[in-house]
Design an enzyme around this catalytic site. Structure first.
Site, PDB file in Angstrom:
ATOM      1  N   ALA A 161       0.850  -1.188   0.000  1.00 59.01           N
ATOM      2  CA  ALA A 161       0.000   0.000   0.000  1.00 59.01           C
ATOM      3  C   ALA A 161       0.886   1.237   0.000  1.00 59.01           C
ATOM      4  O   ALA A 161       2.013   1.202   0.510  1.00 59.01           O
ATOM      5  CB  ALA A 161      -0.883  -0.003   1.240  1.00 59.01           C
ATOM      6  N   GLY A 174       0.736  -5.280   0.517  1.00 59.51           N
ATOM      7  CA  GLY A 174      -0.294  -5.428  -0.499  1.00 59.51           C
ATOM      8  C   GLY A 174       0.224  -6.016  -1.800  1.00 59.51           C
ATOM      9  O   GLY A 174      -0.540  -6.627  -2.558  1.00 59.51           O
ATOM     10  N   GLU A 204       0.104  -9.591  -1.271  1.00 57.29           N
ATOM     11  CA  GLU A 204      -1.317  -9.966  -1.260  1.00 57.29           C
ATOM     12  C   GLU A 204      -1.894 -10.016  -2.673  1.00 57.29           C
ATOM     13  O   GLU A 204      -2.705 -10.883  -2.992  1.00 57.29           O
ATOM     14  CB  GLU A 204      -2.100  -8.986  -0.376  1.00 57.29           C
ATOM     15  CG  GLU A 204      -1.744  -9.168   1.102  1.00 57.29           C
ATOM     16  CD  GLU A 204      -2.267  -8.046   1.992  1.00 57.29           C
ATOM     17  OE1 GLU A 204      -2.055  -6.866   1.642  1.00 57.29           O
ATOM     18  OE2 GLU A 204      -2.879  -8.338   3.026  1.00 57.29           O
ATOM     19  N   GLU A 224       3.792  -5.237   7.280  1.00 58.01           N
ATOM     20  CA  GLU A 224       2.870  -4.252   7.879  1.00 58.01           C
ATOM     21  C   GLU A 224       3.096  -4.082   9.376  1.00 58.01           C
ATOM     22  O   GLU A 224       2.926  -3.002   9.929  1.00 58.01           O
ATOM     23  CB  GLU A 224       1.407  -4.652   7.627  1.00 58.01           C
ATOM     24  CG  GLU A 224       0.957  -4.540   6.180  1.00 58.01           C
ATOM     25  CD  GLU A 224       1.185  -5.812   5.377  1.00 58.01           C
ATOM     26  OE1 GLU A 224       1.987  -6.666   5.804  1.00 58.01           O
ATOM     27  OE2 GLU A 224       0.563  -5.937   4.309  1.00 58.01           O
TER      28      GLU A 224
HETATM   29  N1  CAA Z   1       4.528   3.386  -0.111  1.00 54.16           N
HETATM   30  C1  CAA Z   1       4.958   4.575  -0.562  1.00 54.16           C
HETATM   31  N2  CAA Z   1       6.192   4.782  -1.057  1.00 54.16           N
HETATM   32  C2  CAA Z   1       7.024   3.724  -1.101  1.00 54.16           C
HETATM   33  C3  CAA Z   1       6.643   2.447  -0.647  1.00 54.16           C
HETATM   34  C4  CAA Z   1       5.318   2.306  -0.136  1.00 54.16           C
HETATM   35  N3  CAA Z   1       4.838   1.115   0.284  1.00 54.16           N
HETATM   36  N4  CAA Z   1       7.680   1.614  -0.804  1.00 54.16           N
HETATM   37  C5  CAA Z   1       8.673   2.319  -1.344  1.00 54.16           C
HETATM   38  N5  CAA Z   1       8.285   3.608  -1.524  1.00 54.16           N
HETATM   39  C6  CAA Z   1       9.070   4.706  -2.079  1.00 54.16           C
HETATM   40  C7  CAA Z   1      10.081   5.209  -1.075  1.00 54.16           C
HETATM   41  O1  CAA Z   1       9.481   6.113  -0.174  1.00 54.16           O
HETATM   42  C8  CAA Z   1      11.075   5.855  -1.995  1.00 54.16           C
HETATM   43  O2  CAA Z   1      10.590   7.127  -2.396  1.00 54.16           O
HETATM   44  P1  CAA Z   1      11.548   8.432  -2.321  1.00 54.16           P
HETATM   45  O3  CAA Z   1      12.666   8.128  -3.288  1.00 54.16           O
HETATM   46  O4  CAA Z   1      10.647   9.540  -2.773  1.00 54.16           O
HETATM   47  O5  CAA Z   1      12.022   8.530  -0.913  1.00 54.16           O
HETATM   48  C9  CAA Z   1      11.075   4.963  -3.217  1.00 54.16           C
HETATM   49  O6  CAA Z   1       9.843   4.255  -3.168  1.00 54.16           O
HETATM   50  C10 CAA Z   1      12.197   3.960  -3.228  1.00 54.16           C
HETATM   51  O7  CAA Z   1      12.164   3.245  -2.000  1.00 54.16           O
HETATM   52  P2  CAA Z   1      13.439   3.079  -1.050  1.00 54.16           P
HETATM   53  O8  CAA Z   1      14.356   4.241  -1.195  1.00 54.16           O
HETATM   54  O9  CAA Z   1      12.940   2.767   0.322  1.00 54.16           O
HETATM   55  O10 CAA Z   1      14.102   1.803  -1.737  1.00 54.16           O
HETATM   56  P3  CAA Z   1      15.016   0.677  -1.033  1.00 54.16           P
HETATM   57  O11 CAA Z   1      15.526  -0.155  -2.156  1.00 54.16           O
HETATM   58  O12 CAA Z   1      15.982   1.296  -0.098  1.00 54.16           O
HETATM   59  O13 CAA Z   1      13.996  -0.171  -0.133  1.00 54.16           O
HETATM   60  C11 CAA Z   1      11.962  -1.391   0.301  1.00 54.16           C
HETATM   61  C12 CAA Z   1      12.994  -0.935  -0.746  1.00 54.16           C
HETATM   62  C13 CAA Z   1      12.597  -2.381   1.285  1.00 54.16           C
HETATM   63  C14 CAA Z   1      10.842  -2.073  -0.479  1.00 54.16           C
HETATM   64  C15 CAA Z   1      11.423  -0.176   1.092  1.00 54.16           C
HETATM   65  O14 CAA Z   1      11.031   0.821   0.163  1.00 54.16           O
HETATM   66  C16 CAA Z   1      10.249  -0.484   1.974  1.00 54.16           C
HETATM   67  O15 CAA Z   1      10.415  -1.033   3.046  1.00 54.16           O
HETATM   68  N6  CAA Z   1       9.021  -0.099   1.518  1.00 54.16           N
HETATM   69  C17 CAA Z   1       7.814  -0.275   2.307  1.00 54.16           C
HETATM   70  C18 CAA Z   1       7.359  -1.730   2.326  1.00 54.16           C
HETATM   71  C19 CAA Z   1       6.142  -1.884   3.212  1.00 54.16           C
HETATM   72  O16 CAA Z   1       6.161  -1.645   4.405  1.00 54.16           O
HETATM   73  N7  CAA Z   1       5.008  -2.350   2.597  1.00 54.16           N
HETATM   74  C20 CAA Z   1       3.761  -2.591   3.320  1.00 54.16           C
HETATM   75  C21 CAA Z   1       2.845  -1.427   3.127  1.00 54.16           C
HETATM   76  S1  CAA Z   1       1.390  -1.545   4.130  1.00 54.16           S
HETATM   77  C22 CAA Z   1       0.296  -2.503   3.257  1.00 54.16           C
HETATM   78  O17 CAA Z   1       0.605  -3.012   2.179  1.00 54.16           O
HETATM   79  C23 CAA Z   1      -1.072  -2.651   3.874  1.00 54.16           C
HETATM   80  C24 CAA Z   1      -1.928  -3.713   3.306  1.00 54.16           C
HETATM   81  O18 CAA Z   1      -1.699  -4.917   3.481  1.00 54.16           O
HETATM   82  C25 CAA Z   1      -3.155  -3.379   2.620  1.00 54.16           C
END
Ligand code: CAA
Length: 257
Positions: free
Chosen positions: A65, A108, A111, A131
């Site tokens: 998400a 997501g 998922e 999450e």
């Molecule tokens: N939402 C919004 N932006 C995201 C994102 C997310 N889920 N995942 C990555 N991005 C963005 C980052 O903010 C970043 O943007 P900026 O360059 O503007 O800062 C860009 O994508 C690149 O990401 P990273 O710099 O973090 O890249 P990385 O290679 O260092 O790390 C990663 C990659 C491990 C995937 C890391 O981005 C991360 O942990 N992302 C979040 C993953 C997460 O927690 N997902 C679960 C979301 S909650 C959900 O999904 C609820 C549900 O079940 C319905």
């Protein structure tokens, strides 16, 4: 139709939806989910399409998400909007779906992959339900579909710790159907989808419906559903053709009826 966050295209009888928000690792914004659903509706309604491939980029299938979009949301707001209900569209597609996953499939994103019928993963794929590290839990079926596909031990490990697993572990535990080298990902996913699209459409749709019953009903009910669907296929021209072709030692020519 032109989309901003997905690319919809077709190859023969296969519809392809590519998630395309590279700057946010294909995070599932409202716009992306709406565009994905619109593309899926189009392929579902198109008689020329027999299967759908959903994919992302080399780096990310989808990182979950959109956390920035979720940040300001309130309890009453998400409850009233039934937030993430719209994501379920993929799971309700009658036509078979193949997820082609490279890179991150998190939250997501994992998922969405779990909603697909067949998951082909590149060796670079990493799956996770992180999450919990945000103070949340999976909200688009992660605790339910993951538990049904890989069992309690691995689901609890992934959901309670947020640990990411690699493609090899994902295949070992039954989260993915096949693992292939990254460069072979789309070729393999398209081969799988093209093969399915070339088979008898009524048989394929009923096969998918029957397997899905296994996750929603007690065994006796599922077996009854399977038997009824199996019986009904004897009314199709395609089943006559398939069996005749076998007897006559020639390839079948299915006409989807
Ligand atoms: N939402 C919004 N932006 C995201 C994102 C997310 N889920 N995942 C990555 N991005 C963005 C980052 O903010 C970043 O943007 P900026 O360059 O503007 O800062 C860009 O994508 C690149 O990401 P990273 O710099 O973090 O890249 P990385 O290679 O260092 O790390 C990663 C990659 C491990 C995937 C890391 O981005 C991360 O942990 N992302 C979040 C993953 C997460 O927690 N997902 C679960 C979301 S909650 C959900 O999904 C609820 C549900 O079940 C319905």
């Amino acid at each position: 139709m032109d989309y901003e966050t997905v690319i919809a295209e077709r190859q023969g009888a296969v519809g392809i939806v590519r998630l395309n928000r590279p700057k946010a690792l294909n995070a599932l914004s409202r716009q992306l989910v709406a565009e994905l659903n619109h593309a899926l509706d189009g392929f579902e309604a198109d008689a020329a399409i027999g299967a759908v491939v959903v994919t992302g980029s080399d780096k990310a299938f989808a990182a979950g998400a959109d956390i920035r979009e979720m940040q300001p949301l309130t309890y009453v707001g998400v409850y009233q909007d039934d937030f993430v209900a719209a994501w379920e569209r993929l799971s309700r597609l009658a036509k078979p779906t193949v997820a082609a996953v490279a890179g991150f499939a998190l939250g997501g994103g994992c998922e969405l992959a779990l909603m697909c019928d067949i998951v082909v993963a590149a060796e670079t794929a990493r799956f996770g339900q992180p999450e919990i590290t945000l103070g949340l839990i999976p909200g688009a079926g992660g605790t339910q579909r993951l538990a049904r596909s890989v069992g309690k031990a691995k689901t609890m490990d992934m959901v309670l710790t947020g640990r990411l697993i690699d493609a090899a572990e994902a295949e070992r535990i039954g989260l993915v159907s096949r693992v292939v080298p990254a460069e072979a990902l789309m070729v393999t996913a398209l081969e799988v989808a093209t093969r399915i699209a070339g088979l008898s459409r009524p048989a394929v749709l009923m096969a998918k419906e029957a397997v899905n019953r296994a996750f929603e009903t007690p065994l006796a009910e599922g077996i009854r559903t399977e038997r009824r669907l199996f019986h009904s296929l004897f009314a199709t021209e395609d089943a006559r053709e398939g069996m005749a072709a076998f007897a006559e030692k020639r390839p079948p020519a299915f006409r989807n009826r």
